[in-house]
Structure formats: C-alpha cells, structure tokens
Design a protein around this motif. Structure first.
Motif, mmCIF file in Angstrom:
data_model
loop_
_atom_site.group_PDB
_atom_site.id
_atom_site.type_symbol
_atom_site.label_atom_id
_atom_site.label_comp_id
_atom_site.label_asym_id
_atom_site.label_seq_id
_atom_site.Cartn_x
_atom_site.Cartn_y
_atom_site.Cartn_z
ATOM 1 N N ASP A 1 -49.438 -101.338 -45.171
ATOM 2 C CA ASP A 1 -50.577 -100.694 -45.018
ATOM 3 C C ASP A 1 -51.253 -100.970 -46.461
ATOM 4 O OD1 ASP A 1 -49.772 -99.064 -43.082
ATOM 5 O OD2 ASP A 1 -48.085 -98.284 -44.199
ATOM 6 N N THR B 1 -38.428 -91.335 -44.384
ATOM 7 C CA THR B 1 -39.153 -92.474 -45.088
ATOM 8 C C THR B 1 -39.506 -91.774 -46.435
ATOM 9 O OG1 THR B 1 -40.467 -92.431 -42.958
ATOM 10 C CG2 THR B 1 -40.963 -93.920 -44.797
ATOM 11 N N LEU C 1 -44.257 -90.467 -37.412
ATOM 12 C CA LEU C 1 -44.316 -91.549 -38.453
ATOM 13 C C LEU C 1 -44.933 -91.271 -39.646
ATOM 14 C CD1 LEU C 1 -43.077 -94.327 -38.818
ATOM 15 C CD2 LEU C 1 -45.521 -95.030 -37.841
ATOM 16 N N LEU C 2 -44.397 -91.273 -40.856
ATOM 17 C CA LEU C 2 -44.877 -91.115 -42.190
ATOM 18 C C LEU C 2 -45.023 -92.664 -42.467
ATOM 19 C CD1 LEU C 2 -45.714 -89.698 -44.665
ATOM 20 C CD2 LEU C 2 -43.532 -89.574 -45.429
ATOM 21 N N THR C 3 -46.258 -93.170 -42.366
ATOM 22 C CA THR C 3 -46.184 -94.522 -42.877
ATOM 23 C C THR C 3 -46.295 -94.840 -44.411
ATOM 24 O OG1 THR C 3 -48.673 -93.998 -42.308
ATOM 25 C CG2 THR C 3 -47.537 -95.586 -40.841
ATOM 26 N N LEU C 4 -46.855 -93.844 -45.050
ATOM 27 C CA LEU C 4 -46.938 -94.038 -46.565
ATOM 28 C C LEU C 4 -47.159 -92.650 -47.249
ATOM 29 C CD1 LEU C 4 -47.772 -96.154 -48.805
ATOM 30 C CD2 LEU C 4 -50.066 -95.927 -48.181
ATOM 31 N N LEU C 5 -46.278 -92.822 -48.215
ATOM 32 C CA LEU C 5 -46.395 -91.554 -49.318
ATOM 33 C C LEU C 5 -46.686 -92.123 -50.643
ATOM 34 C CD1 LEU C 5 -44.023 -88.819 -49.544
ATOM 35 C CD2 LEU C 5 -45.185 -89.734 -51.473
ATOM 36 N N TYR D 1 -49.008 -90.655 -38.980
ATOM 37 C CA TYR D 1 -49.415 -91.254 -37.900
ATOM 38 C C TYR D 1 -48.730 -90.996 -36.524
ATOM 39 C CZ TYR D 1 -50.971 -95.196 -34.693
ATOM 40 O OH TYR D 1 -51.481 -95.834 -33.851
ATOM 41 N N HIS E 1 -49.840 -90.412 -45.688
ATOM 42 C CA HIS E 1 -50.619 -91.079 -44.233
ATOM 43 C C HIS E 1 -49.702 -90.815 -42.959
ATOM 44 C CE1 HIS E 1 -52.827 -93.353 -47.304
ATOM 45 N NE2 HIS E 1 -53.759 -93.244 -46.401
ATOM 46 N N TRP F 1 -57.891 -98.193 -46.238
ATOM 47 C CA TRP F 1 -56.461 -98.469 -45.690
ATOM 48 C C TRP F 1 -56.478 -99.129 -44.491
ATOM 49 C CZ3 TRP F 1 -53.485 -95.468 -42.104
ATOM 50 C CH2 TRP F 1 -52.134 -95.699 -42.448
ATOM 51 N N ARG G 1 -51.794 -98.026 -54.818
ATOM 52 C CA ARG G 1 -50.928 -98.463 -53.914
ATOM 53 C C ARG G 1 -51.137 -99.713 -53.371
ATOM 54 N NH1 ARG G 1 -45.360 -96.924 -52.768
ATOM 55 N NH2 ARG G 1 -45.086 -97.856 -50.869
ATOM 56 N N VAL H 1 -37.839 -94.734 -36.270
ATOM 57 C CA VAL H 1 -39.020 -94.211 -36.250
ATOM 58 C C VAL H 1 -39.009 -93.213 -37.338
ATOM 59 C CG1 VAL H 1 -40.842 -92.960 -35.377
ATOM 60 C CG2 VAL H 1 -39.675 -94.655 -34.050
ATOM 61 N N ASN H 2 -37.841 -92.263 -37.652
ATOM 62 C CA ASN H 2 -37.886 -91.127 -38.496
ATOM 63 C C ASN H 2 -37.782 -92.036 -40.054
ATOM 64 O OD1 ASN H 2 -36.220 -89.115 -39.889
ATOM 65 N ND2 ASN H 2 -37.625 -88.072 -38.859
ATOM 66 N N PHE H 3 -37.055 -93.053 -39.984
ATOM 67 C CA PHE H 3 -36.894 -93.683 -41.340
ATOM 68 C C PHE H 3 -38.244 -94.636 -41.723
ATOM 69 C CE2 PHE H 3 -32.617 -92.476 -41.266
ATOM 70 C CZ PHE H 3 -32.174 -92.525 -42.734
ATOM 71 N N GLY H 4 -39.117 -94.663 -40.651
ATOM 72 C CA GLY H 4 -40.411 -95.330 -40.971
ATOM 73 C C GLY H 4 -40.154 -96.908 -40.755
#
Ligand code: SF4
Lengths: 164, 159, 354
Positions: free
Chosen positions: C353, B106, B55-59, B76, B74, C342, C330, C234-237
């Motif tokens: 977040d 993402t 999981l890429l929570t945030l870029l 996870y 970020h 964060w 952000r 999940v891949n799409f966040g």
C-alpha cells in the motif's frame, strides 16, 4: 599455482622469504564472512553465485566469524546492529580484515542526512581496510575491492621485526 | 457498500462514537471515530453481515502537528470488495487509543510501530514494546518536533 | 507429576518416554538466532524457545534494518526525489516498489500516462516478480541444504538483470519509473530480448521443478510443515504468495486491477495441498514457481502488444507539494501532501500500500 605449473623437473627448490610464502598463502584463500545487511548483500550474493563466481579468487562465504578472514560489511549499518557488528568482529580470529561495501557502510549513503537510526559509516565502530564505493557496487567493483585487499596482504610482513 | 452507506450505518449504530467524515472529494473516504469507541466500531465492522471487513490492510500513525496525533486504519473486505478508512485523533498530551489487535492480528505489530514512532499508547495491546528502534532509545522519531540525539551508546548519530 | 514441583516448573511440558512410564522433565531453553545468521538472509533475530528438539515458541525481533524512510521522504523537496528511496524498501524487487509509488502518485496528481509506459511498466514489474521469486526459491533450497538450485536460479536471474541494465543502466536499484512516465525509453532490441528470454526461461522452470520442487527430500521436509490456514492468514493481514499458498485465491491484479492488468490473460496460482495440507511450506513454495510461469505469460502478451509512443510526455514539469498542511506518513509519505493518496499494487512478496 598457474605460473609454476609443470615448469620444472623433479625435486626443485624455490627460494623465497617465509613472509612472502605466508602472505601468499593467506591472500590466496580469503574466506569471507557471510553477512548480508541490506541491498548490497544481494549484489554480494550475485557475486558469489554462478555468474560472477567469487570462488575462483579463493574467496567463499563462511557462516561463522571464527572461520573467516575478511568481513564484508554489505549494506546499511543501523545503530541497533552496530554493537552486533562489533561483537562479530571481535569473534573473528586475527589477522582479520574488513571490507566495507557500498556507500552506506562507507559513510551512511543515501541516509547520511536524515537517518536518525543509521550509523554514518561502519568505520565508527570497527577499523576498515578497503572501501568499495557504489550504491550498490557492481560485482566487478566488489572483486576489485578484494583484489586490492590482496595487494595489501601481499605487502604485510608477519615475521619481520617491526622497527619503531 | 459505498462509503455513504457505510457512514450512515455507522452513524445509526454508534451515534456519539462517530465524530466526522469526509466522503466526497477525497481519494479514500474516511470516517473519524472517537478513540475510546474504536474497538466497538472495529468489532462491528468485522462481524456484521453487511460490512465484513476481514482485512486490516494498514494501520499507521500520523503526527497532525498542532499537538494532535492520529491513527489511521485502512480496512478492506475481501468478501464484499469494499473499503473504508477510519481515523482517530488524540491529543499529544494524552495519546490513548483502544487497541484493535484482538480484532485483526495485523494490528499487533503495526500498533507497536505507531507506539515506537509516535508514542501513541494503545490500551489493551498484548505487548506494547518498541519494535523498530532499540529498547533503550529516547523519544519517538517521527514526531515533527523530534530532535536527533547527538550520541547513542557512545556512537555519534549525526553525520 | 511430582507434587513438589514449583510453579515455574509446572508450566514446562513433561515428556513421557514410551515404555518407561514416567515423565521426564525437560527444560525449555531460549536460543537467540540472528541477527547474523546465514538462513535469515537479512537481519532478523528470532528468540527461539526450544524444548529439546521441539520449537515451543518463536519471538521475532525486527528493526535491524530500520532506515528511516519515512523521515527521508518527509524531507525531500519534491515527489520525484522519493523514488530512489522506494527502490530501497525491498531491494530484491525494486521495480515493483516504484510501480506502487508512481501509481499512487498519479492517482493523487490525476495524471494519465501513455499506453507505452503502462506496458513497459507491467513488463518490468513482472520481471521483478520473477527476479524476486528466483531469489526466494533459490535461497529456500539453500537453507534446506540444496546448493545447486540456488546457482541455477541466480544464473537465470542474471538474464533478467541484463535486460534491466540495458534499459536503465542499473542492476539492482533502478530509479526507472518516474511519476507520469519513465526515465528512459527502452532500446529498440528490447522486445526481441524479452521474447527471447521468455522462450529461454520456460524450460528452466521445468528444470527447477525436476531439481527441487518434486525432489523427494524436499517434499519430505516441506509438505505438511508450517501449515497456515486461510482464515488465520487473512486475519494476520498476510498477502501475496503466502496468502495464496494458504488456498485463498486472492490477487490484487485480478480482484482490484490497477494499471492495465485487466488486459492480460493469466491465472492465479494458489495452494491446493498437493503434497500435504493446504497452506504448508510446499504450497507456499510452489505458488511462487507457478507465479513465475504466469509472469512469463503476462510478459509475453505485453511485449507482443507493446505500442509505440513517447514515454516522457506526461511527466509533469514541476511537482513540488504545497508547504502547509499535515502530512500523511507511511508509504503514502509524499512530502507535505495536501491530499493523501493510497494505491495498492501486487508485489512479489505480497500486496503493498502506498
Ligand atoms: S549503499 Fe545503496 S545499495 Fe548498498 S545498502 Fe546502502 S542503499 Fe543499499
């Protein structure tokens, strides 16, 4: 028709001016364009829904600008959106009215200073009839705004020749 | 895995691609990666049995001032329940970073946002266009030296 | 197919008419939907590529409500002033936004907040979830053609807003949670009102289920439609009810608990493909309904355990950041922070977040 309800015997004649009747007809069913932009739109929804019930003032939401009399600009107008608002306004049939709801639509609201992408007041692109202040305005305030608009329409004269 | 182990693992796998790290005294430990190795590092972190960052929570893009831009990732792992922050620093004059949109979808929109706001170029991105600002907008608004234009399409911008 | 077709035309999909035996060439058409469209509920534009009745592709275009929050947060004089702006990030659940922001800030400034504050915050955040889900469910029905459930949802929503209003004076955007505390303590009648609401609301969820969730027409239109498999999600966040609707049992309140969520007993609803496939529109919808039930559970537990205390004792006197150093921009976008913080919090529409 509350005032006149079952007050008369059959076949009565009421005297009034045509302008008054037209104004009365127009102000009694102000159809608003359903057009939510931001937070204020949620309050507009709440006003239209069960608790505040905007329908009792003859106002209910239409999805198409061509069927609407009044455009309620509810929320922040961004620069990307501004040209669309102008288009929508142009698509409305005359006579048309604009009610600017909330500080954002009035003057930029909380984004007046650093909002590089926020239009500081919708009156920079379309003419506005009524401004309702607040962030967000309470449903009662929106209703008050609509009543003010009705007062304005009541005084309008469509048929009377405009002098000067 | 704790941050130190992750760092050691990355350091042994990509010796020259890992530039520096700050693991203690910060809330989120971070590792800085060379901008032209980030794709390999990302693929490794997602696919390796030991890391599994799915999981890429945030870029996000950052203007570090003094002519440096940064992209912050970020990560996870939902399977292993650990996290790490990756950073890449690029000069404003040549803001090219490899895109990780092929690893985590993402990143697609978030890289577009970083491009829009900071002017970072993500090489290999499928569709690098502005996302928030209008297409004909000039400049990148979240840069520190950004000047708000006086007019846009005939509309006055400042109050 | 005809050999004389041009390259472009070859890309289009031919439709074979059963019985006719030959391919009927149809043309793809791009329809721009929005940004003013009643079913986008906000400003979203979709460029829809349709082939007859079939939607072949959708290209979303966003940014019609880009309100420059990052820039504003950079320019605020102290961390506290950012809170009205985080309210406006997602105005449907403003309390949850504040919660995320203050949790991140307290982590950064190392502030321990009093117990009472934690409990009130959890109650408010869960109320926000209910409010947000009620709007989501109501408007979802509205788009599908069911007007009545929307009215029912808005009716229940007003009850929650009454509690909010009594506590902090605002209906929609509250500026209620402050860094280290709350702007006001709750009224003495708060606990009773909350418990009363829980009692009132439970049967209404059942009513909503009868009205909409298990309605045949509704099921026909949502089951097995728009399936989003778990791994793709999940891949799409994707996070929040959409992720859980795809059958992934993941909730930040359980898996990585913050605040005092580990003290409460609640379940994580997730999509099971009850009416169709796992991850279809009905699952995503139903997760929201179940989540409201769980939120009521949490609220009830928290209200019963609500301790006494001062809600403002931990609010720092002065929290103005140091003037130098780079800024993390952000959601962590505190003005000129020297440290970045964060925090991830659960949120009605997903995980945020800050
Ligand atoms: S005036 Fe306030 S509530 Fe209304 S759209 Fe602007 S920020 Fe939102």
């Amino acid at each position: 028709m509350g005032l006149l309800n079952q007050r008369f015997e059959n076949g009565n004649v009421l005297l009034t001016s045509v302008d008054d009747v037209l104004a009365w007809g127009r102000l009694s069913s102000l159809w608003a364009m359903q057009f939510g932009l931001a937070c204020c739109a949620i309050e507009m929804m709440a006003t239209g829904a069960s608790h505040y019930d905007l329908d009792r003032f003859g106002t209910f939401f239409r999805s198409s600008p061509r069927q609407a009399d009044v455009m309620i600009v509810a929320g922040t107008v961004t620069l990307k959106m501004a040209s669309r608002i102008k288009t929508l306004y142009d698509q409305m049939a005359e006579p048309r009215y604009v009610l600017s709801m909330g500080s954002c639509a009035n003057c930029g609201g909380p984004y007046w200073e650093h909002g590089y992408h926020v239009l500081k007041g919708v009156d920079r692109v379309i003419p506005v009839d009524v401004y309702v202040p607040g962030c967000p305005p309470r449903p009662e305030a929106l209703m008050e705004g609509l009543l003010k608009l009705k007062e304005k329409i009541r005084k309008e004269r469509l048929i009377l020749k405009q002098t000067a | 895995m704790i941050a130190q182990e992750l760092y050691d693992l990355l350091k042994t796998t990509f010796s020259d691609g890992i530039l520096e790290a700050k693991l203690d005294g910060v809330i989120d430990p971070w590792v800085s990666v060379a901008p032209d190795r980030i794709l390999d590092v990302a693929r490794f972190l997602r696919d390796d049995e030991r890391t599994q960052f799915d999981l890429l929570t945030l870029l996000s893009g950052v203007d570090m001032t003094k002519g440096t831009l940064a992209a912050v990732y970020h990560l996870y792992s939902m399977k292993r329940n650990h996290k790490i922050v990756l950073k890449t620093f690029v000069p404003e004059t040549h803001p090219h970073v490899q895109s990780v949109a092929s690893i985590w979808r993402t990143a697609d929109w978030q890289e577009r946002e970083a491009f829009d706001m900071y002017g970072m170029i993500f090489d290999g991105h499928p569709d690098l266009r502005r996302i928030l600002m209008p297409d004909d907008w000039d400049g990148h608004p979240l840069r520190k030296d950004y000047q708000v234009p006086e007019f846009y399409n005939g509309m006055k911008v400042p109050y | 197919m005809d050999a004389t077709l041009t390259e472009v035309e070859k890309g289009r999909r031919p439709t074979t008419i059963p019985g006719l035996g030959r391919a009927l060439r149809t043309e793809e058409m791009v329809i721009s939907m929005g940004p003013q469209h009643p079913s986008t509920h906000g400003v979203l534009r979709l460029d829809i590529v349709v082939d007859g009745e079939i939607v072949a592709d959708v290209i979303p275009r966003i940014g019609y409500l880009h309100r420059c929050f990052e820039k504003h947060c950079e320019h605020m004089a102290n961390y506290q002033q950012v809170i009205p702006y985080v309210d406006r990030l997602d105005y449907v659940a403003a309390m949850s936004n504040e919660f995320g922001y203050v949790v991140a800030m307290e982590k950064m400034l190392k502030i321990q907040v009093p117990e009472r504050v934690e409990y009130i915050r959890v109650i408010m955040a869960e109320f926000s979830r209910i409010v947000s889900h009620l709007i989501a469910i109501g408007t979802y029905g509205l788009d599908i053609g069911a007007w009545t459930p929307f009215l029912y949802c808005m009716r229940d929503r007003e009850h929650v807003l009454d509690i909010f209003e009594e506590t902090c004076g605002a209906r929609l955007l509250y500026n209620y949670m402050w860094i280290g505390g709350l702007s006001h303590d709750v009224k003495p009648t708060f606990k009773d009102k909350v418990l009363e609401f829980c009692k009132y609301f439970r049967p209404n969820i059942k009513e909503l289920n009868d009205l909409l969730s298990y309605n045949k027409i509704f099921i026909d239109r949502t089951a097995s439609v728009g399936v989003l498999p778990g791994d793709v999600a999940v891949n799409f966040g994707v996070s929040g009810p959409v992720l859980r609707g795809s059958g992934v049992q993941w909730d930040i309140r359980k898996n990585d608990p913050y605040s005092i969520y580990n003290r409460f007993d609640f379940d994580i609803p997730f999509g099971k493909g009850e009416k169709g496939k796992v991850g279809d529109c009905w699952d995503r919808y139903m997760v929201r309904v179940h989540e409201m039930e769980q939120s009521v559970n949490i609220i009830e537990q928290a209200a019963k355990q609500l301790p006494e205390g001062d809600v403002q004792s931990a609010i720092p006197k002065r929290i103005s950041p140091n003037a130098s150093g780079p800024r993390r921009v952000r959601y962590t976008c505190a003005p000129r922070p020297r440290r970045a913080s964060w925090g991830t919090t659960s949120y009605p529409t997903g995980e945020v977040d800050r």
